[in-house]
Motif scaffolding. Structure first.
Motif, PDB file in Angstrom:
ATOM      1  N   THR A  47       0.828  -1.208   0.000  1.00  0.00           N
ATOM      2  CA  THR A  47       0.000   0.000   0.000  1.00  0.00           C
ATOM      3  C   THR A  47       0.860   1.255   0.000  1.00  0.00           C
ATOM      4  O   THR A  47       0.582   2.229  -0.718  1.00  0.00           O
ATOM      5  CB  THR A  47      -0.932   0.016   1.223  1.00  0.00           C
ATOM      6  N   PHE A  48       1.931   1.241   0.801  1.00  0.00           N
ATOM      7  CA  PHE A  48       2.835   2.388   0.860  1.00  0.00           C
ATOM      8  C   PHE A  48       3.500   2.615  -0.493  1.00  0.00           C
ATOM      9  O   PHE A  48       3.626   3.751  -0.955  1.00  0.00           O
ATOM     10  CB  PHE A  48       3.894   2.153   1.933  1.00  0.00           C
ATOM     11  N   LYS A  49       3.917   1.527  -1.143  1.00  0.00           N
ATOM     12  CA  LYS A  49       4.520   1.632  -2.465  1.00  0.00           C
ATOM     13  C   LYS A  49       3.524   2.201  -3.471  1.00  0.00           C
ATOM     14  O   LYS A  49       3.872   3.027  -4.319  1.00  0.00           O
ATOM     15  CB  LYS A  49       4.995   0.250  -2.926  1.00  0.00           C
ATOM     16  N   GLY A  50       2.261   1.781  -3.368  1.00  0.00           N
ATOM     17  CA  GLY A  50       1.227   2.323  -4.250  1.00  0.00           C
ATOM     18  C   GLY A  50       1.027   3.803  -4.041  1.00  0.00           C
ATOM     19  O   GLY A  50       0.829   4.570  -4.997  1.00  0.00           O
ATOM     20  N   ASP A  51       1.100   4.260  -2.781  1.00  0.00           N
ATOM     21  CA  ASP A  51       0.961   5.690  -2.497  1.00  0.00           C
ATOM     22  C   ASP A  51       2.104   6.485  -3.104  1.00  0.00           C
ATOM     23  O   ASP A  51       1.921   7.638  -3.538  1.00  0.00           O
ATOM     24  CB  ASP A  51       0.909   5.930  -0.985  1.00  0.00           C
ATOM     25  N   LEU A  52       3.305   5.889  -3.144  1.00  0.00           N
ATOM     26  CA  LEU A  52       4.450   6.581  -3.732  1.00  0.00           C
ATOM     27  C   LEU A  52       4.253   6.833  -5.221  1.00  0.00           C
ATOM     28  O   LEU A  52       4.764   7.817  -5.762  1.00  0.00           O
ATOM     29  CB  LEU A  52       5.731   5.772  -3.507  1.00  0.00           C
TER      30      LEU A  52
ATOM     31  N   ARG B 160       5.064  10.546  -6.311  1.00  0.00           N
ATOM     32  CA  ARG B 160       6.258  10.989  -7.033  1.00  0.00           C
ATOM     33  C   ARG B 160       6.751  10.038  -8.127  1.00  0.00           C
ATOM     34  O   ARG B 160       7.709  10.363  -8.829  1.00  0.00           O
ATOM     35  CB  ARG B 160       7.393  11.201  -6.039  1.00  0.00           C
ATOM     36  N   GLU B 161       6.135   8.883  -8.303  1.00  0.00           N
ATOM     37  CA  GLU B 161       6.647   7.918  -9.272  1.00  0.00           C
ATOM     38  C   GLU B 161       5.797   7.794 -10.530  1.00  0.00           C
ATOM     39  O   GLU B 161       6.093   6.965 -11.391  1.00  0.00           O
ATOM     40  CB  GLU B 161       6.804   6.547  -8.603  1.00  0.00           C
ATOM     41  N   ASP B 162       4.755   8.579 -10.627  1.00  0.00           N
ATOM     42  CA  ASP B 162       3.929   8.569 -11.845  1.00  0.00           C
ATOM     43  C   ASP B 162       4.784   9.048 -13.018  1.00  0.00           C
ATOM     44  O   ASP B 162       5.564   9.993 -12.891  1.00  0.00           O
ATOM     45  CB  ASP B 162       2.716   9.485 -11.646  1.00  0.00           C
ATOM     46  N   THR B 163       4.621   8.406 -14.166  1.00  0.00           N
ATOM     47  CA  THR B 163       5.412   8.776 -15.339  1.00  0.00           C
ATOM     48  C   THR B 163       5.168  10.215 -15.775  1.00  0.00           C
ATOM     49  O   THR B 163       6.024  10.823 -16.423  1.00  0.00           O
ATOM     50  CB  THR B 163       5.089   7.844 -16.518  1.00  0.00           C
TER      51      THR B 163
ATOM     52  N   TRP C 275       4.534  -7.051  -6.802  1.00  0.00           N
ATOM     53  CA  TRP C 275       5.177  -5.822  -6.333  1.00  0.00           C
ATOM     54  C   TRP C 275       5.034  -4.744  -7.402  1.00  0.00           C
ATOM     55  O   TRP C 275       4.490  -4.979  -8.460  1.00  0.00           O
ATOM     56  CB  TRP C 275       6.635  -6.086  -5.988  1.00  0.00           C
ATOM     57  N   ASP C 276       5.541  -3.537  -7.100  1.00  0.00           N
ATOM     58  CA  ASP C 276       5.421  -2.397  -8.002  1.00  0.00           C
ATOM     59  C   ASP C 276       3.971  -2.191  -8.446  1.00  0.00           C
ATOM     60  O   ASP C 276       3.641  -2.340  -9.623  1.00  0.00           O
ATOM     61  CB  ASP C 276       6.310  -2.582  -9.241  1.00  0.00           C
ATOM     62  N   PRO C 277       3.095  -1.877  -7.508  1.00  0.00           N
ATOM     63  CA  PRO C 277       1.675  -1.697  -7.870  1.00  0.00           C
ATOM     64  C   PRO C 277       1.475  -0.565  -8.858  1.00  0.00           C
ATOM     65  O   PRO C 277       2.138   0.467  -8.797  1.00  0.00           O
ATOM     66  CB  PRO C 277       1.016  -1.374  -6.521  1.00  0.00           C
ATOM     67  N   MET C 278       0.578  -0.768  -9.801  1.00  0.00           N
ATOM     68  CA  MET C 278       0.199   0.265 -10.748  1.00  0.00           C
ATOM     69  C   MET C 278      -1.296   0.473 -10.545  1.00  0.00           C
ATOM     70  O   MET C 278      -2.112  -0.306 -11.048  1.00  0.00           O
ATOM     71  CB  MET C 278       0.497  -0.167 -12.183  1.00  0.00           C
ATOM     72  N   PRO C 279      -1.700   1.490  -9.764  1.00  0.00           N
ATOM     73  CA  PRO C 279      -3.103   1.619  -9.343  1.00  0.00           C
ATOM     74  C   PRO C 279      -4.122   1.501 -10.465  1.00  0.00           C
ATOM     75  O   PRO C 279      -5.025   0.697 -10.400  1.00  0.00           O
ATOM     76  CB  PRO C 279      -3.134   2.993  -8.687  1.00  0.00           C
ATOM     77  N   VAL C 280      -3.994   2.284 -11.526  1.00  0.00           N
ATOM     78  CA  VAL C 280      -4.922   2.205 -12.650  1.00  0.00           C
ATOM     79  C   VAL C 280      -4.158   2.533 -13.917  1.00  0.00           C
ATOM     80  O   VAL C 280      -3.611   3.624 -14.049  1.00  0.00           O
ATOM     81  CB  VAL C 280      -6.104   3.197 -12.509  1.00  0.00           C
ATOM     82  N   SER C 281      -4.086   1.568 -14.832  1.00  0.00           N
ATOM     83  CA  SER C 281      -3.397   1.804 -16.087  1.00  0.00           C
ATOM     84  C   SER C 281      -4.029   2.978 -16.834  1.00  0.00           C
ATOM     85  O   SER C 281      -5.245   3.122 -16.875  1.00  0.00           O
ATOM     86  CB  SER C 281      -3.470   0.548 -16.956  1.00  0.00           C
ATOM     87  N   LYS C 282      -3.190   3.802 -17.439  1.00  0.00           N
ATOM     88  CA  LYS C 282      -3.518   5.006 -18.194  1.00  0.00           C
ATOM     89  C   LYS C 282      -3.827   6.176 -17.276  1.00  0.00           C
ATOM     90  O   LYS C 282      -3.228   7.238 -17.394  1.00  0.00           O
ATOM     91  CB  LYS C 282      -4.686   4.790 -19.161  1.00  0.00           C
ATOM     92  N   GLU C 283      -4.789   6.010 -16.343  1.00  0.00           N
ATOM     93  CA  GLU C 283      -5.082   7.106 -15.441  1.00  0.00           C
ATOM     94  C   GLU C 283      -3.921   7.372 -14.490  1.00  0.00           C
ATOM     95  O   GLU C 283      -3.754   8.469 -13.987  1.00  0.00           O
ATOM     96  CB  GLU C 283      -6.356   6.829 -14.637  1.00  0.00           C
ATOM     97  N   VAL C 284      -3.114   6.357 -14.215  1.00  0.00           N
ATOM     98  CA  VAL C 284      -1.929   6.495 -13.374  1.00  0.00           C
ATOM     99  C   VAL C 284      -0.752   5.846 -14.095  1.00  0.00           C
ATOM    100  O   VAL C 284      -0.840   4.712 -14.542  1.00  0.00           O
ATOM    101  CB  VAL C 284      -2.127   5.835 -11.990  1.00  0.00           C
TER     102      VAL C 284
END
Length: 227
Positions: free
Chosen positions: A51-56, A60-63, A207-216
């Motif tokens: 969850t913490f990784k997803g929040d990051l 700050r990690e969004d493309t 690992w390395d969660p990607m919350p929603v493809s395209k939107e995130v």
């Protein structure tokens, strides 16, 4: 996103199933108490870390953070940047303060109204696409977001905007006066299934969660005019 929000409805049910599964494990007398405790703490630690990784990603990690920073550092101020999708899919609208944004042939300079990025509100969009298919775009840069590059070869790709699919295909096939200079991809980028057409899954399921493809964290391509 409207499509993904419906998953919220099944979250309570998933929590009940998870709770039931944990209860069965912890009540199983054949399993060592120490092993049961280890499983419990492992679940908690993994859930917290994931969850913490997803929040990051949001923080700050969004493309789009990367693309915005790269544009501001590498694209000369005042350049024309052409888009075929809404700006928030490829970068921050902060760039509109420093560059002339072209959307389906319409310039944001001097535009008055609130529907600049509404594709069906752009007058002359088909004429513009006919022109750039024949003579190419005069913009300095083009930004594209495409998670699955194979989509552009679909005969129905972007058919609601006639001519756009053809131009994008020619752009990626190096038939236009533009060169691909930068690609921003999420750490957990989506992969198209070779067995089931149209199915896309994350490269890592654990690992390395990607919350929603395209939107995130969409995959973003930057093309530069070489003439």
């Amino acid at each position: 996103a409207p499509a993904q929000k419906y998953i919220i409805g099944i979250i309570p049910l998933l929590i009940l199933f998870a709770g039931r599964a944990m209860f069965e494990i912890f009540e199983e007398k054949k399993i060592s108490i120490y092993f049961r405790r280890a499983i419990f703490f492992l679940i908690l630690i993994y859930s917290f870390a994931y969850t913490f990784k997803g929040d990051l990603v949001f923080a700050r990690e969004d493309t789009r953070y990367e693309s915005t920073d790269w544009i501001l550092k590498n694209v000369p101020k005042g350049s024309k940047i052409e888009l075929f999708d809404q700006i928030h899919y490829v970068c921050s609208d902060e760039v509109m303060n420093y560059y002339e944004i072209i959307y389906l042939g319409r310039s944001e300079r001097g535009f008055k109204g609130k529907h600049f990025f509404k594709w069906n509100k752009v007058e002359g969009r088909e004429e513009h696409l006919q022109f750039i298919n024949l003579y190419d775009s005069s913009s300095d840069y083009i930004l594209i977001d495409v998670d699955d590059i194979n989509k552009i070869y679909s005969p129905n790709y972007m058919n609601h905007i006639p001519g756009l699919g053809k131009y994008l295909k020619d752009l990626f096939e190096h038939k236009k006066n533009f060169r691909l200079v930068k690609v921003f991809q999420p750490e957990n980028r989506p992969i198209a299934s070779r067995r089931i057409k149209g199915v896309i899954y994350p490269s890592s399921l654990w690992w390395d969660p990607m919350p929603v493809s395209k939107e995130v964290s969409p995959t973003i391509y930057v093309f530069k005019n070489i003439h």
